[in-house]
Design a protein around this motif. Structure first.
Motif, PDB file in Angstrom:
ATOM      1  N   LYS A   9       0.725  -1.194   0.012  1.00 47.33           N
ATOM      2  CA  LYS A   9       0.022  -0.007   0.067  1.00 47.33           C
ATOM      3  C   LYS A   9       1.063   1.355   0.003  1.00 47.33           C
ATOM      4  CE  LYS A   9      -0.427  -0.373   5.140  1.00 47.33           C
ATOM      5  NZ  LYS A   9      -1.596  -0.386   6.200  1.00 47.33           N
ATOM      6  N   PRO A  10       0.317   2.336  -0.320  1.00 41.04           N
ATOM      7  CA  PRO A  10       1.113   3.542  -0.556  1.00 41.04           C
ATOM      8  C   PRO A  10       1.669   4.286   0.804  1.00 41.04           C
ATOM      9  CG  PRO A  10      -0.894   3.974  -0.956  1.00 41.04           C
ATOM     10  CD  PRO A  10      -0.995   2.548  -0.878  1.00 41.04           C
ATOM     11  N   PHE A  11       0.958   3.897   2.147  1.00 39.45           N
ATOM     12  CA  PHE A  11       1.574   4.450   3.189  1.00 39.45           C
ATOM     13  C   PHE A  11       1.466   3.645   4.294  1.00 39.45           C
ATOM     14  CE2 PHE A  11       0.691   6.689   7.185  1.00 39.45           C
ATOM     15  CZ  PHE A  11       1.778   7.765   6.811  1.00 39.45           C
ATOM     16  N   ASN A  12       2.778   3.278   4.952  1.00 41.10           N
ATOM     17  CA  ASN A  12       2.853   2.354   5.913  1.00 41.10           C
ATOM     18  C   ASN A  12       3.773   3.050   7.055  1.00 41.10           C
ATOM     19  OD1 ASN A  12       2.189  -0.373   4.462  1.00 41.10           O
ATOM     20  ND2 ASN A  12       3.169   0.739   3.098  1.00 41.10           N
ATOM     21  N   VAL A  13       3.677   2.611   8.206  1.00 42.18           N
ATOM     22  CA  VAL A  13       4.361   3.165   9.507  1.00 42.18           C
ATOM     23  C   VAL A  13       4.852   1.953  10.417  1.00 42.18           C
ATOM     24  CG1 VAL A  13       4.117   4.540  11.496  1.00 42.18           C
ATOM     25  CG2 VAL A  13       3.025   5.361   9.369  1.00 42.18           C
ATOM     26  N   ASP A  14       5.995   1.904  10.471  1.00 42.11           N
ATOM     27  CA  ASP A  14       6.796   0.938  11.276  1.00 42.11           C
ATOM     28  C   ASP A  14       7.571   1.674  12.430  1.00 42.11           C
ATOM     29  OD1 ASP A  14       6.314  -1.756   9.559  1.00 42.11           O
ATOM     30  OD2 ASP A  14       6.972  -0.463   8.099  1.00 42.11           O
ATOM     31  N   PHE A  15       7.304   1.087  13.771  1.00 41.69           N
ATOM     32  CA  PHE A  15       8.185   1.638  14.713  1.00 41.69           C
ATOM     33  C   PHE A  15       8.701   0.571  15.798  1.00 41.69           C
ATOM     34  CE2 PHE A  15       3.798   1.350  16.469  1.00 41.69           C
ATOM     35  CZ  PHE A  15       3.799   0.935  17.680  1.00 41.69           C
ATOM     36  N   ASP A  16       9.373   1.131  16.332  1.00 41.86           N
ATOM     37  CA  ASP A  16      10.136   0.234  17.451  1.00 41.86           C
ATOM     38  C   ASP A  16      10.707   1.164  18.686  1.00 41.86           C
ATOM     39  OD1 ASP A  16      11.094  -2.072  18.965  1.00 41.86           O
ATOM     40  OD2 ASP A  16      12.331  -2.696  17.195  1.00 41.86           O
ATOM     41  N   LEU A  17      10.084   0.756  19.735  1.00 38.06           N
ATOM     42  CA  LEU A  17      10.476   1.677  20.930  1.00 38.06           C
ATOM     43  C   LEU A  17      10.983   0.477  22.099  1.00 38.06           C
ATOM     44  CD1 LEU A  17       7.324   3.955  21.230  1.00 38.06           C
ATOM     45  CD2 LEU A  17       9.552   4.409  20.052  1.00 38.06           C
ATOM     46  N   GLY A  18      12.159   0.819  22.927  1.00 38.80           N
ATOM     47  CA  GLY A  18      12.749  -0.116  23.646  1.00 38.80           C
ATOM     48  C   GLY A  18      13.588   0.765  24.581  1.00 38.80           C
ATOM     49  N   THR A  19      13.313  -0.066  25.760  1.00 45.06           N
ATOM     50  CA  THR A  19      14.173   0.431  27.145  1.00 45.06           C
ATOM     51  C   THR A  19      14.764  -0.735  27.586  1.00 45.06           C
ATOM     52  OG1 THR A  19      14.304   2.088  29.083  1.00 45.06           O
ATOM     53  CG2 THR A  19      12.156   0.673  28.503  1.00 45.06           C
TER      54      THR A  19
END
Length: 645
Positions: A162-172
């Motif tokens: 698809k034309p718009f994707n968001v991937d994220f990764d947050l860690g501590t």
């Protein structure tokens, strides 16, 4: 080698993890590899010793950084100068750290001064897959590929649906560690894009060991390390943008990337609290690449140009700085003259021009190096799994001797369950700028230094189940190196060294055994063992190369949403050198003890798009030194949240 209960389990238990919500699928998707040949090839057709790691492997092996997952690969050993972000050198099949080429998105990323690539600060947050290609590869990849190639591919947006994707990764995690990354990407009617940013921070541990360790050197000298007290932090920021068009018959891509990294270290125990030693590295990359044609046509043309700029500053009592630039252009013509039928054949011609400049406070003038290369590769593949390839490369070098390297590799499938593979090749390793021109006034120049040259190969047997859910690969490898570059003390009063070529032949021999298996729909496993014997022409073992190494792991999808994994790693005894800090600065060889580490991981799918995970590393809080005098993390915890929309 004496094995305790944990180490024995290492050889027979395993892991291969994923945080997918559904049980592991039984149908295996064909894997394309990009490093073994001049063109992408299905992994089942390759004759090379190769490991492919994907995001599922990263998660299942409790990996946050590239070095974390590479440690689990056969043939790979590391030398780590402290905690997270510290200088981290890779030794592939016993080769020196600068004997391995590191390619990221098609660009050679080895330091321009010729030193080995530092894996200490390279995070996995934007990486899609990693290939570890073992053995001499100079015929295709040139100098720096005597030990092999690490080929890394980042997320591009090209294969998004698809034309718009968001991937994220947050860690501590422990030591006040904080990580964050985000990627926006998409694909529409051939056009694709990816914008990425990530940031990593940790207060870290002391680079020099805080715990006390007592050793007895081979000459009987008592050696004590440890006693450091301060924390040596690390931070890295990275941003990139990729724009492209690809319709499977022609394509064009622009990549721009910038990173900034600061890593604190200890120059010596005596100076630990007197100076805030740290190294800052800023790197900027631009790449433009395109192609037209395809493997289904007679001709395919590929062009690429890249520019890499590195700005490095060292802040300490022994302050220094350098600026380096590398311009690389290359052209490749693929001739697919036999495209149909059970047997296919093709031929590639490659031309490359590379210009490097190195301006350091150690020199009064800028150093430059130009290389012009031409290479060719012939390939034959049969639908039953047989293959043959021949390749050669000639390099015209402005500073060192011109060289020719070659390689032959082949595989033959004896049955649906058995395949033999073998390769034989020559390789070359040019001296680094420091080895050739010296450094400061403490390391003398040697402009008579010759390039290292090697001849080596491997032979192996791959055993697979009919459904390919289980595989066992046993490979023997060997390498002879002439003109091996070492060092000698030329001035004991002022403690000045210089690089030299050792007379005679340095010999490296070893065996790799690797198992991968899908035990049930919800349980996967891996295990590997590497034996390496590496001795120079004087009969001395090469430092920091363990004779025995083993890794294993299991990944179990407990429920549809809840998964778990366990990993175990054994690093055997290895030789390292202890350098006294006072005159006459004697050097003592020490046989470092082995160590075993156990890591656990769990993950839970909160929604169809969001996953939470936690890793407990070094479960038994093992106190050890990977490099003599340098500390390593004890028991530590890491918790993260990742998602995709």
């Amino acid at each position: 080698m004496k094995l305790n209960l944990i180490t024995s389990a290492l050889l027979f238990s395993t892991i291969h993890s994923s945080f997918a919500v559904e049980p592991i699928k039984t149908e295996l998707t064909p894997i394309e590899v990009y490093s073994a040949y001049a063109i992408p090839v299905n992994q089942d057709q390759t004759a090379s010793s190769l490991t492919v790691l994907t995001e599922k492997d990263f998660a299942g092996r409790n990996a946050a950084y590239v070095s974390d997952v590479l440690k689990t690969v056969p043939g790979v050993a590391f030398g780590i100068n402290g905690g997270r972000g510290a200088t981290t050198s890779l030794f592939l099949r016993g080769a020196d750290s600068n004997h391995t080429t590191v390619i990221i998105d098609g660009v050679r990323m080895n330091p321009i001064n010729g030193n080995g690539f530092d894996f200490g600060g390279l995070a996995l947050s934007n990486i899609e897959r990693i290939e570890v290609l073992r053995g001499e590869q100079s015929a295709l990849w040139g100098s720096n590929a005597m030990g092999g190639v690490i080929y890394i591919t980042t997320k591009s947006g090209l294969y998004k649906e698809k034309p718009f994707n968001v991937d994220f990764d947050l860690g501590t995690g422990s030591r006040n560690t904080r990580d964050a990354s985000a990627t926006i990407s998409g694909y529409n009617k051939g056009f694709y894009y990816a914008l990425h940013g990530d940031s990593h921070r940790t207060k870290g541990i002391s680079a020099l060991s805080s715990n006390r360790f007592n050793y007895t050197a081979l000459d009987g000298t008592k050696v004590t390390t440890g006693g450091a007290g301060e924390q040596d932090g690390f931070h890295r920021d990275n941003a990139s943008i990729r724009l492209g068009y690809d319709d499977a018959n022609k394509g064009l891509e622009l990549l721009a990337q910038h990173s900034s990294q600061s890593a604190h270290y200890d120059n010596s125990l005596a100076e630990e609290r007197l100076f805030n030693d740290y190294m800052r590295t800023r790197e900027t990359l631009f790449k433009l690449a395109g192609y037209w044609g395809s493997e289904h046509e007679l001709f395919k043309h590929s062009l690429s140009a890249s520019h890499l700029k590195t700005d490095n500053d060292t802040f300490s009592l022994w302050a220094s700085a350098y600026d380096a630039k590398r311009l690389n252009t290359n052209y490749q013509l693929d001739i697919n003259f036999d495209r149909d039928g059970a047997t296919t054949q093709s031929f590639s011609i490659l031309g490359e021009y590379q210009k490097s400049k190195y301006d350091s406070t150690s020199y009064t003038d800028e150093k430059a190096l130009n290389e012009k290369s031409i290479a060719a590769e012939y390939r034959l593949f049969h639908e039953n799994g047989h293959s043959l390839s021949l390749s050669g490369r000639y390099t015209d070098n402005s500073k060192y001797d011109d060289t020719f390297t070659g390689r032959i590799a082949g595989a033959y499938r004896l049955s649906p369950n058995l395949k033999t593979h073998a390769s034989f090749a020559s390789a070359v390793q040019n001296p680094t700028f420091i080895e050739y021109f010296g450094y400061y006034g403490s390391y003398a120049a040697n402009e008579g230094l010759k390039a290292e040259r090697s001849r080596g190969g491997d032979i192996g047997l791959l055993i697979e189940s009919t459904d390919k859910h289980h595989s066992l690969d046993i490979t023997y490898f060997a390498r002879n190196v002439d003109n091996f570059i070492s060092s000698e003390l030329v001035d004991p009063v002022y403690y000045i060294y210089r690089s030299i070529n050792l007379e005679g032949t340095t010999k490296i021999r070893g065996v790799e055994i690797a198992y991968n298996g899908q035990l049930t729909d919800n349980l996967t496993a891996y295990a590997n063992y590497t034996f390496t014997r590496s001795k120079d022409s004087q009969g001395d073992s090469l430092v920091r190369r363990p004779k025995h190494q083993a890794n294993a792991g299991l990944n179990y999808q407990i429920t549809e949403k809840f998964g778990s994994n366990v990993n175990i790693a054994y690093v055997g005894k290895r030789i390292d050198n202890y350098y006294e800090e006072t005159y006459p600065y004697a050097v003592h060889a020490v046989n470092m003890p082995s160590y075993t580490l156990l890591n656990l991981g769990v993950n839970y799918q909160l929604t169809s798009n969001i996953n939470i995970y936690a890793n407990l590393n070094n479960l038994f809080d093992k106190k050890y030194e990977n490099i003599l005098g340098y500390g390593q993390d004890g028991r530590n915890v890491y918790v993260g949240l990742k998602g995709s929309f």
